[in-house]
Design a protein around this motif. Structure first.
Motif, mmCIF file in Angstrom:
data_model
loop_
_atom_site.group_PDB
_atom_site.id
_atom_site.type_symbol
_atom_site.label_atom_id
_atom_site.label_comp_id
_atom_site.label_asym_id
_atom_site.label_seq_id
_atom_site.Cartn_x
_atom_site.Cartn_y
_atom_site.Cartn_z
ATOM 1 N N THR A 117 -7.254 9.670 4.509
ATOM 2 C CA THR A 117 -7.614 8.712 5.562
ATOM 3 C C THR A 117 -9.008 8.174 5.254
ATOM 4 O O THR A 117 -9.716 8.729 4.409
ATOM 5 N N GLU A 191 -1.679 -2.644 1.614
ATOM 6 C CA GLU A 191 -0.577 -3.203 2.407
ATOM 7 C C GLU A 191 -0.294 -2.204 3.528
ATOM 8 O O GLU A 191 -0.179 -1.006 3.278
ATOM 9 N N GLU A 192 -0.201 -2.723 4.772
ATOM 10 C CA GLU A 192 0.049 -1.801 5.897
ATOM 11 C C GLU A 192 1.533 -1.533 6.095
ATOM 12 O O GLU A 192 2.373 -2.394 5.823
ATOM 13 N N THR A 194 4.290 1.200 8.685
ATOM 14 C CA THR A 194 4.438 2.260 9.680
ATOM 15 C C THR A 194 5.594 3.152 9.264
ATOM 16 O O THR A 194 6.651 2.644 8.875
ATOM 17 N N GLN A 211 6.951 -2.620 9.363
ATOM 18 C CA GLN A 211 5.613 -3.223 9.263
ATOM 19 C C GLN A 211 5.335 -4.085 10.485
ATOM 20 O O GLN A 211 6.082 -5.022 10.783
ATOM 21 N N LYS A 214 -0.153 -7.248 13.635
ATOM 22 C CA LYS A 214 -0.983 -7.037 14.831
ATOM 23 C C LYS A 214 -1.828 -8.233 15.272
ATOM 24 O O LYS A 214 -1.933 -8.505 16.452
ATOM 25 N N ASP A 220 -2.399 -13.517 9.842
ATOM 26 C CA ASP A 220 -3.179 -12.345 10.281
ATOM 27 C C ASP A 220 -4.583 -12.723 10.729
ATOM 28 O O ASP A 220 -5.551 -12.040 10.423
ATOM 29 N N GLY A 271 0.600 5.230 11.051
ATOM 30 C CA GLY A 271 0.191 3.882 10.649
ATOM 31 C C GLY A 271 -0.535 4.035 9.320
ATOM 32 O O GLY A 271 -1.499 4.792 9.233
ATOM 33 N N MET A 273 -2.075 2.652 5.358
ATOM 34 C CA MET A 273 -2.532 1.611 4.431
ATOM 35 C C MET A 273 -2.123 2.111 3.054
ATOM 36 O O MET A 273 -2.460 3.248 2.695
ATOM 37 N N VAL A 282 -4.087 5.161 8.760
ATOM 38 C CA VAL A 282 -4.955 4.322 9.575
ATOM 39 C C VAL A 282 -5.002 4.902 10.989
ATOM 40 O O VAL A 282 -6.039 4.963 11.627
#
Ligand code: AMP
Ligand code: GLY
Length: 425
Positions: A117, A191-192, A194, A211, A214, A220, A271, A273, A282
């Protein structure tokens, strides 16, 4: 069996939709629910924070299983209360829910169990936070410690901008007491994605990845929201990445929770990255993501009630979850002004159109029935989900249906799934 779902958002509508298909469910309840859930479940009209009435209802109706959707009642201890009365409840205890309820708890837990993290420091006053910022390079990631409805993370590009944010958090208390303890983190690139996983206290079984999108505007841009849309599966979460998520993140997390005598039965939301196939956390949440649940659950081919029941009873070992092949794309329709001020009570048109639920599904978020009409009742109003063999088909189907739906000041992102296209085509 009789099942109660607690909550009123798109996530809960998606849970109700999946439970409705289960042969194990005889009667389904949802409370407080919305205009979508009332079509599928009985609605006793109890608020999610009215624990006394909920407990009374569950005992009176002899509910066999309660599924808690949102984080707030979990952090406030609804599972402890129900479990103390010998009732089956899906969702962690208040201690387990701290993985979401306190960023400081969650970051320390990650540090202790060597879960990858961002480096972080915690602050309890504005001045030491500002001093720390000056010693680091931008961008800065500033997070309120407690719950803030998905809006408690602010990324700044300069020390001056950070000072304003810190003043707003510590002095103006824009996030209430949640923002008077602050975590400042290293900025992660990548790249994010979940990953939601079922946990029965010991065993962890991941669902397909997803994904979220948000920020409020296309590309974005703009402030963070609870989520403007989602796709499933996520770009970059291949088998190797998923194995790493299990080995480096989810299994160590559950191991550390067990070491602290926390038995976690519910959903773990990771979550992530991801950079060079290496996932970093994240954030953790203690429940299904919203809008991730609306993208993931329509692709589920196994019985959700059976899975949840197994999780509650410690029986997830060797469970093999079945998924439909293909993709989903969830476009969230929001009230103009969200995530700032917005108006409610706008009549929604176009919902009467019948669609094949192998191709499109609509999940309500902030809606209610008023005088026989469906009206908006929140910032996020509807989730329009397209499904398809390819991501492009799923996106096209979602946006085609979006065109039929309208309410005054309706707003949505026009690029949900776009970045994913380059990975999946
Ligand atoms: P969270 O509520 O913690 O998920 O944060 C909201 C969003 O802020 C995330 O989805 C990321 O896009 C971004 N974010 C949070 N933490 C970081 C970080 N350490 N580095 C880069 N982006 C971050
Ligand atoms: N989609 C973000 C969340 O559920 O927290």
């Amino acid at each position: 069996m009789k099942v109660l779902v607690i909550g009123s958002g798109g996530r809960e509508h998606a849970i109700v939709y999946s439970l409705k298909k289960s042969a194990l469910v005889d009667r389904l309840f949802c409370t407080p629910g919305n205009a979508g859930t009332v079509e599928l479940a009985e609605n006793p009209g109890l608020a999610a924070d009215d624990f006394d009435s909920l407990l009374h209802f569950v005992k009176n109706e002899k509910i066999n299983l309660t599924v808690v959707g949102p984080e707030v009642p979990l952090v406030q201890g609804i599972s402890d209360l129900f479990a103390g009365h010998g009732l089956s409840v899906f969702g962690p205890s208040s201690e387990g829910a701290l993985i979401e309820g306190s960023k400081i708890f969650s970051k320390e837990l990650m540090k202790k169990s060597r879960i990858p993290t961002a480096d972080f420091s915690e602050f309890y006053d504005r001045f030491s936070a500002a001093k720390y910022i000056k010693s680091k390079k931008p961008p800065y990631v500033i997070k309120a410690d407690g719950l803030a409805g998905g809006k408690g993370v602010i990324i700044t590009k300069s020390a001056d901008e950070s000072e304003e944010v810190l003043s707003a958090m510590f002095e103006k208390k824009i996030f209430g007491e949640s923002g008077t303890k602050v975590v400042i983190e290293e900025f992660l690139k990548g790249e994010e994605a979940t990953v939601l996983a079922l946990c029965d206290g010991k065993n962890v079984v991941p669902l397909i990845s997803s994904q979220d999108h948000k920020p409020v505007y296309d590309g974005d841009k703009g402030p963070n929201t609870g989520g403007m849309g989602a796709i499933a599966p996520a770009p970059v979460v291949n088998e190797r990445v998923m194995d790493r998520v299990m080995d480096r993140i989810l299994n160590p997390l559950v191991h550390e929770l067990n070491r602290r005598n926390i038995v976690y039965r519910g959903i773990i939301y990771a979550g992530l990255m991801i950079s060079d196939e290496n996932p970093s956390v994240v954030e953790f949440n203690c429940r299904f993501g919203d809008p991730e649940a609306e993208a993931v659950l329509p692709l589920l081919d196994s019985d959700l009630c059976d899975l949840i029941f197994r999780a509650v009873n410690g029986e997830l070992k060797d469970v093999d979850i079945k998924w439909k092949h293909g993709f989903s794309c969830d476009v969230v329709l929001v009230s103009g002004g969200y995530p700032g001020k917005y108006e409610k009570g706008k009549e929604i048109s176009g919902l009467e159109k019948h669609v094949d639920d192998n191709e499109m599904v609509v999940f309500h978020s902030g809606t209610k029935v008023m005088g026989g009409r469906t009206v908006s009742n929140g910032g996020r109003v509807l989730n329009i989900v397209g499904l398809g063999k390819t991501l492009k088909t799923a996106m096209d189907r979602a946006y085609r249906l979006v065109n039929d739906i309208n309410f005054e000041n309706m707003f949505y992102r026009r690029d949900i799934g776009f970045r994913g296209l380059k990975y999946f085509s």
